[in-house]
Design a protein around this motif. Structure first.
Motif, PDB file in Angstrom:
ATOM      1  N   ALA A  19     -10.356  -0.045  60.886  1.00  0.00           N
ATOM      2  CA  ALA A  19      -9.246   0.519  61.657  1.00  0.00           C
ATOM      3  C   ALA A  19      -8.424  -0.593  62.312  1.00  0.00           C
ATOM      4  N   GLY A  20      -9.086  -1.631  62.780  1.00  0.00           N
ATOM      5  CA  GLY A  20      -8.371  -2.766  63.365  1.00  0.00           C
ATOM      6  C   GLY A  20      -7.486  -3.471  62.350  1.00  0.00           C
ATOM      7  N   TRP A  21      -8.004  -3.674  61.146  1.00  0.00           N
ATOM      8  CA  TRP A  21      -7.201  -4.318  60.101  1.00  0.00           C
ATOM      9  C   TRP A  21      -6.031  -3.427  59.694  1.00  0.00           C
ATOM     10  N   LEU A  22      -6.269  -2.133  59.612  1.00  0.00           N
ATOM     11  CA  LEU A  22      -5.192  -1.225  59.249  1.00  0.00           C
ATOM     12  C   LEU A  22      -4.109  -1.167  60.334  1.00  0.00           C
ATOM     13  N   LYS A  23      -4.497  -1.412  61.584  1.00  0.00           N
ATOM     14  CA  LYS A  23      -3.522  -1.433  62.677  1.00  0.00           C
ATOM     15  C   LYS A  23      -2.595  -2.646  62.576  1.00  0.00           C
ATOM     16  N   LEU A  24      -3.057  -3.711  61.909  1.00  0.00           N
ATOM     17  CA  LEU A  24      -2.230  -4.906  61.762  1.00  0.00           C
ATOM     18  C   LEU A  24      -1.172  -4.757  60.669  1.00  0.00           C
ATOM     19  N   LEU A  25      -1.390  -3.878  59.704  1.00  0.00           N
ATOM     20  CA  LEU A  25      -0.453  -3.726  58.588  1.00  0.00           C
ATOM     21  C   LEU A  25       0.974  -3.395  59.003  1.00  0.00           C
ATOM     22  N   PRO A  26       1.205  -2.444  59.906  1.00  0.00           N
ATOM     23  CA  PRO A  26       2.600  -2.139  60.267  1.00  0.00           C
ATOM     24  C   PRO A  26       3.354  -3.326  60.835  1.00  0.00           C
ATOM     25  N   MET A  27       2.652  -4.244  61.492  1.00  0.00           N
ATOM     26  CA  MET A  27       3.333  -5.411  62.028  1.00  0.00           C
ATOM     27  C   MET A  27       3.960  -6.221  60.894  1.00  0.00           C
ATOM     28  N   TYR A  28       3.206  -6.414  59.820  1.00  0.00           N
ATOM     29  CA  TYR A  28       3.743  -7.170  58.695  1.00  0.00           C
ATOM     30  C   TYR A  28       4.855  -6.404  57.989  1.00  0.00           C
ATOM     31  N   VAL A  29       4.720  -5.098  57.898  1.00  0.00           N
ATOM     32  CA  VAL A  29       5.744  -4.299  57.247  1.00  0.00           C
ATOM     33  C   VAL A  29       7.048  -4.352  58.040  1.00  0.00           C
ATOM     34  N   MET A  30       6.969  -4.464  59.356  1.00  0.00           N
ATOM     35  CA  MET A  30       8.175  -4.492  60.185  1.00  0.00           C
ATOM     36  C   MET A  30       8.735  -5.903  60.368  1.00  0.00           C
ATOM     37  N   VAL A  31       7.860  -6.901  60.454  1.00  0.00           N
ATOM     38  CA  VAL A  31       8.307  -8.258  60.765  1.00  0.00           C
ATOM     39  C   VAL A  31       8.699  -9.039  59.515  1.00  0.00           C
ATOM     40  N   LEU A  32       7.958  -8.881  58.439  1.00  0.00           N
ATOM     41  CA  LEU A  32       8.186  -9.684  57.240  1.00  0.00           C
ATOM     42  C   LEU A  32       9.579  -9.519  56.641  1.00  0.00           C
ATOM     43  N   PRO A  33      10.130  -8.305  56.507  1.00  0.00           N
ATOM     44  CA  PRO A  33      11.501  -8.220  55.973  1.00  0.00           C
ATOM     45  C   PRO A  33      12.524  -8.971  56.821  1.00  0.00           C
ATOM     46  N   GLY A  34      12.370  -8.954  58.122  1.00  0.00           N
ATOM     47  CA  GLY A  34      13.291  -9.692  58.983  1.00  0.00           C
ATOM     48  C   GLY A  34      13.186 -11.188  58.790  1.00  0.00           C
ATOM     49  N   LEU A  35      11.964 -11.684  58.634  1.00  0.00           N
ATOM     50  CA  LEU A  35      11.780 -13.116  58.398  1.00  0.00           C
ATOM     51  C   LEU A  35      12.342 -13.532  57.041  1.00  0.00           C
ATOM     52  N   ILE A  36      12.107 -12.709  56.032  1.00  0.00           N
ATOM     53  CA  ILE A  36      12.633 -13.017  54.697  1.00  0.00           C
ATOM     54  C   ILE A  36      14.162 -13.003  54.724  1.00  0.00           C
ATOM     55  N   ALA A  37      14.744 -12.007  55.386  1.00  0.00           N
ATOM     56  CA  ALA A  37      16.208 -11.942  55.474  1.00  0.00           C
ATOM     57  C   ALA A  37      16.762 -13.133  56.244  1.00  0.00           C
ATOM     58  N   ALA A  38      16.079 -13.566  57.290  1.00  0.00           N
ATOM     59  CA  ALA A  38      16.540 -14.725  58.062  1.00  0.00           C
ATOM     60  C   ALA A  38      16.468 -15.996  57.220  1.00  0.00           C
ATOM     61  N   ALA A  39      15.485 -16.080  56.325  1.00  0.00           N
ATOM     62  CA  ALA A  39      15.387 -17.258  55.463  1.00  0.00           C
ATOM     63  C   ALA A  39      16.426 -17.227  54.344  1.00  0.00           C
ATOM     64  N   LEU A  40      16.711 -16.031  53.796  1.00  0.00           N
ATOM     65  CA  LEU A  40      17.643 -15.934  52.670  1.00  0.00           C
ATOM     66  C   LEU A  40      19.108 -15.908  53.112  1.00  0.00           C
ATOM     67  N   PHE A  41      19.396 -15.244  54.222  1.00  0.00           N
ATOM     68  CA  PHE A  41      20.780 -15.062  54.679  1.00  0.00           C
ATOM     69  C   PHE A  41      20.918 -15.464  56.151  1.00  0.00           C
TER      70      PHE A  41
END
Length: 117
Positions: A19-41
């Motif tokens: 359950a703890g590991w599953l709680k961490l997944l939404p953070m990556y789903v929300m943060v990773l696209p923003g980081l990728i977009a900041a790196a690309l554009f």
């Protein structure tokens, strides 16, 4: 609650860790696209950081996938609205209508809930 129903401590601990590991997944789903977009554009993100996800969808995905992503976003919006409508209907039916008409049976409550939705 499910931890208390476990047969022994080991499955309960494993369930808590999962359950703890599953709680961490939404953070990556929300943060990773923003980081990728900041790196690309970087210039576009500097002007409008709220456009990160839209930039990724429109500039990185092929045309067919853009339509699928629009359908995904709209369906999640519709699911959130349906959940809100259902909650409001339940609150009205059980808290307001049932206090006004305490003699109402289940069929009447169901029909009032459907009408209110």
């Amino acid at each position: 609650q499910r931890v208390l129903c476990a047969d022994s401590p080991k499955p309960a601990q494993e369930g808590c860790v999962l359950a703890g590991w599953l709680k961490l997944l939404p953070m990556y789903v929300m943060v990773l696209p923003g980081l990728i977009a900041a790196a690309l554009f970087p210039k576009e993100i500097e002007k409008n950081p709220n456009a990160a996800y839209a930039l990724l969808v429109t500039r990185v995905l092929p045309e067919g996938w853009v339509g699928i992503m629009v359908a995904v976003i709209l369906s999640s919006f519709m699911a959130a609205l349906a959940s809100c409508f259902n909650s409001c209907s339940t609150l009205f039916t059980m808290d307001i209508y049932k206090t006004i008409r305490p003699e109402a049976d289940e069929a009447q409550l169901v029909s009032v809930g459907r009408v209110f939705t």
